[in-house]
Design a protein around this motif. Structure first.
Motif, PDB file in Angstrom:
ATOM      1  N   ARG A   1       0.915  -1.078   0.185  1.00 12.22           N
ATOM      2  CA  ARG A   1      -0.216   0.154  -0.326  1.00 12.22           C
ATOM      3  C   ARG A   1       1.332   1.128   0.137  1.00 12.22           C
ATOM      4  N   ILE A   2       1.782   1.212   0.721  1.00 10.43           N
ATOM      5  CA  ILE A   2       2.863   2.413   1.289  1.00 10.43           C
ATOM      6  C   ILE A   2       2.992   2.383  -0.860  1.00 10.43           C
ATOM      7  N   LEU A   3       4.482   1.824  -0.965  1.00  7.59           N
ATOM      8  CA  LEU A   3       5.081   2.026  -2.515  1.00  7.59           C
ATOM      9  C   LEU A   3       3.687   1.921  -3.484  1.00  7.59           C
ATOM     10  N   ASP A   4       2.294   1.613  -3.400  1.00  2.96           N
ATOM     11  CA  ASP A   4       1.281   2.354  -4.470  1.00  2.96           C
ATOM     12  C   ASP A   4       1.599   3.718  -4.140  1.00  2.96           C
ATOM     13  N   ILE A   5       0.921   4.238  -3.104  1.00  4.94           N
ATOM     14  CA  ILE A   5       1.347   5.856  -3.326  1.00  4.94           C
ATOM     15  C   ILE A   5       2.054   6.622  -3.562  1.00  4.94           C
ATOM     16  N   PHE A   6       3.477   6.119  -3.350  1.00  7.92           N
ATOM     17  CA  PHE A   6       4.921   6.654  -4.068  1.00  7.92           C
ATOM     18  C   PHE A   6       5.228   6.997  -5.105  1.00  7.92           C
ATOM     19  N   VAL A   7       4.932   5.394  -5.649  1.00  2.69           N
ATOM     20  CA  VAL A   7       4.754   5.053  -6.882  1.00  2.69           C
ATOM     21  C   VAL A   7       3.580   6.127  -7.781  1.00  2.69           C
ATOM     22  N   GLY A   8       2.431   6.116  -7.584  1.00  2.00           N
ATOM     23  CA  GLY A   8       1.635   7.006  -7.618  1.00  2.00           C
ATOM     24  C   GLY A   8       2.214   9.065  -7.690  1.00  2.00           C
TER      25      GLY A   8
ATOM     26  N   ILE B   1      12.873   7.883  -5.886  1.00  2.00           N
ATOM     27  CA  ILE B   1      12.955   6.865  -5.521  1.00  2.00           C
ATOM     28  C   ILE B   1      12.559   6.509  -4.518  1.00  2.00           C
ATOM     29  N   VAL B   2      12.371   5.124  -3.856  1.00  2.00           N
ATOM     30  CA  VAL B   2      12.000   4.116  -2.990  1.00  2.00           C
ATOM     31  C   VAL B   2      11.969   3.068  -3.120  1.00  2.00           C
TER      32      VAL B   2
ATOM     33  N   GLY C   1       5.146  18.966   1.639  1.00  2.00           N
ATOM     34  CA  GLY C   1       4.588  18.406   1.028  1.00  2.00           C
ATOM     35  C   GLY C   1       4.308  17.352   0.785  1.00  2.00           C
ATOM     36  N   THR C   2       5.426  16.624   0.283  1.00  2.00           N
ATOM     37  CA  THR C   2       5.505  15.406  -0.014  1.00  2.00           C
ATOM     38  C   THR C   2       4.934  14.523   0.931  1.00  2.00           C
ATOM     39  N   LEU C   3       5.453  14.116   1.801  1.00  2.00           N
ATOM     40  CA  LEU C   3       5.416  13.563   3.321  1.00  2.00           C
ATOM     41  C   LEU C   3       3.239  14.245   3.658  1.00  2.00           C
ATOM     42  N   ASN C   4       3.029  14.585   4.117  1.00  2.00           N
ATOM     43  CA  ASN C   4       1.633  15.280   4.210  1.00  2.00           C
ATOM     44  C   ASN C   4       1.059  15.280   3.225  1.00  2.00           C
ATOM     45  N   THR C   5       1.239  14.746   2.206  1.00  2.00           N
ATOM     46  CA  THR C   5       0.593  14.215   1.168  1.00  2.00           C
ATOM     47  C   THR C   5       0.439  12.572   1.219  1.00  2.00           C
ATOM     48  N   PHE C   6       1.857  11.951   1.245  1.00  2.00           N
ATOM     49  CA  PHE C   6       1.553  10.549   1.571  1.00  2.00           C
ATOM     50  C   PHE C   6       0.612  10.103   3.002  1.00  2.00           C
ATOM     51  N   ILE C   7       0.991  10.837   3.533  1.00  2.00           N
ATOM     52  CA  ILE C   7       0.697  10.419   4.994  1.00  2.00           C
ATOM     53  C   ILE C   7      -1.799  10.724   4.731  1.00  2.00           C
ATOM     54  N   THR C   8      -1.648  11.878   4.574  1.00  2.80           N
ATOM     55  CA  THR C   8      -3.531  11.910   3.621  1.00  2.80           C
ATOM     56  C   THR C   8      -3.595  10.825   2.768  1.00  2.80           C
ATOM     57  N   GLN C   9      -3.126  10.670   1.907  1.00  4.09           N
ATOM     58  CA  GLN C   9      -3.471   8.890   1.300  1.00  4.09           C
ATOM     59  C   GLN C   9      -3.803   8.055   1.425  1.00  4.09           C
TER      60      GLN C   9
END
Length: 327
Positions: free
Chosen positions: A116-123, A188-189, A228-236
């Motif tokens: 689930r985490i990787l899907d968010i970052f890939v997106g 990268i992730v 902004g990146t981390l806040n977006t990730f947490i929101t998703q």
């Protein structure tokens, strides 16, 4: 000789039904028709017959030989047919019978969280990368700006192996390996297992999983991009949540921070993050005057415990089916 040939024919007729396998039948064939078989011995005495009898006896011998071969071949065909029928009967499947019950597998909650985490970052435009779990001190520490006297390099924290190798204590080593072979810009992730010396309890495990992200560019990446990146990730991942950043220290980032997420009336630390230290860029051959970037990482187990309301990290590793079947 005529009597011998007739007797030979009668003997074969008696033995053939007794042959139950192809191996037994072959022994009979050799005994009767082989080079040193019974028929050959009879024919060897043909020269002792009067000249006038030889044509007739020769014709009779050929007739008997043909009959013997025909009978042997018929028995061979019967045995082969019986063997095939037995094989078919043994291998017959009843397609109307229900198949064996095989329980449906489930994705382990840790792997499901990682996916689930990787899907968010890939997106968000990140590329998934991989790296080894057995590392050198250079990639695990030195290239990440961790001096020799840093507490993280103490034997109490790191499991060292022979010949200067160790089991990685952080997934940040993958970032160094990636930067050595790729030029910016990139995002990268990486998700992977790490090991540290630790006492097992409800919230600690010597084996756990981390996710690391790294972004670098010559176009000027700022701390605002990191936030902004981390806040977006947490929101998703968790929906709208209140977050905060606190100053912290990591050898490979400067400035460094920790990101907390609010759950109810309490704050939970999720990310360790910061701008990549210039010394890390120097170690991989980048010009820190031109390249900037940020990095962030977090433990998967802690996040999975929050997502699934699990109060003991040991549940992830006990292989208790009562626990795993809930997911």
């Amino acid at each position: 000789m005529e009597e011998q040939l007739a007797s030979l024919q009668q003997d074969l007729a008696t033995l053939l039904p007794q042959a139950q396998t192809l191996e037994e039948l072959e022994k009979i064939r050799i005994d009767f028709l082989g080079k040193k078989g019974k028929l050959s011995k009879i024919l060897a005495s043909m020269g002792k017959l009067p000249p006038d009898d030889r044509p007739r006896m020769g014709a009779l011998a050929n007739e008997i030989k043909t009959q013997l071969q025909t009978n042997l071949e018929a028995r061979k065909t019967a045995l082969e047919d019986a063997a095939l029928a037995a094989q078919l009967a043994a291998e017959t499947l009843d397609v109307t019978m229900p198949g064996p019950y095989i329980p449906i597998g489930r994705v382990h909650p840790l792997q499901a969280t990682i996916d689930r985490i990787l899907d968010i970052f890939v997106g968000m435009g990140y590329t998934v990368v991989h790296g080894p779990e057995i590392e050198t001190e250079y990639y695990n520490f030195e290239a990440l700006n961790t001096p020799e006297d840093h507490p993280a390099r103490d034997m109490q924290d790191t499991l060292y192996l022979e010949n200067g190798y160790l089991i990685r204590t952080q997934t940040s080593s993958v970032q160094v390996r990636y930067m050595e072979e790729h030029a910016p810009p990139f995002r990268i992730v990486h998700a992977g297992r790490v090991v540290r010396r630790d006492t097992v309890d409800a919230t600690h495990s010597p084996v756990f999983h981390q996710v690391e992200i790294l972004a670098a560019s010559e176009n000027g990446i700022s701390f605002a991009d990191l936030k902004g990146t981390l806040n977006t990730f947490i929101t998703q991942l968790l929906g709208e949540r209140e977050t905060r950043f606190r100053p912290s220290y990591f050898p490979f980032t400067e400035p460094s921070a920790e990101m907390d997420v609010k759950f109810g009336d309490r704050w939970l630390e999720i990310f360790g993050c910061g701008m990549v230290d210039p010394n890390v860029f120097k170690a991989v051959g980048y010009d820190p005057e031109k390249v900037t970037g940020f990095a962030a990482g977090f433990g998967v187990e802690r996040l999975a415990m929050v997502l699934h309301e699990i109060d003991d990290i040991r549940n992830f590793y006990n292989s208790d089916l009562r626990f795993l079947r809930q997911f």
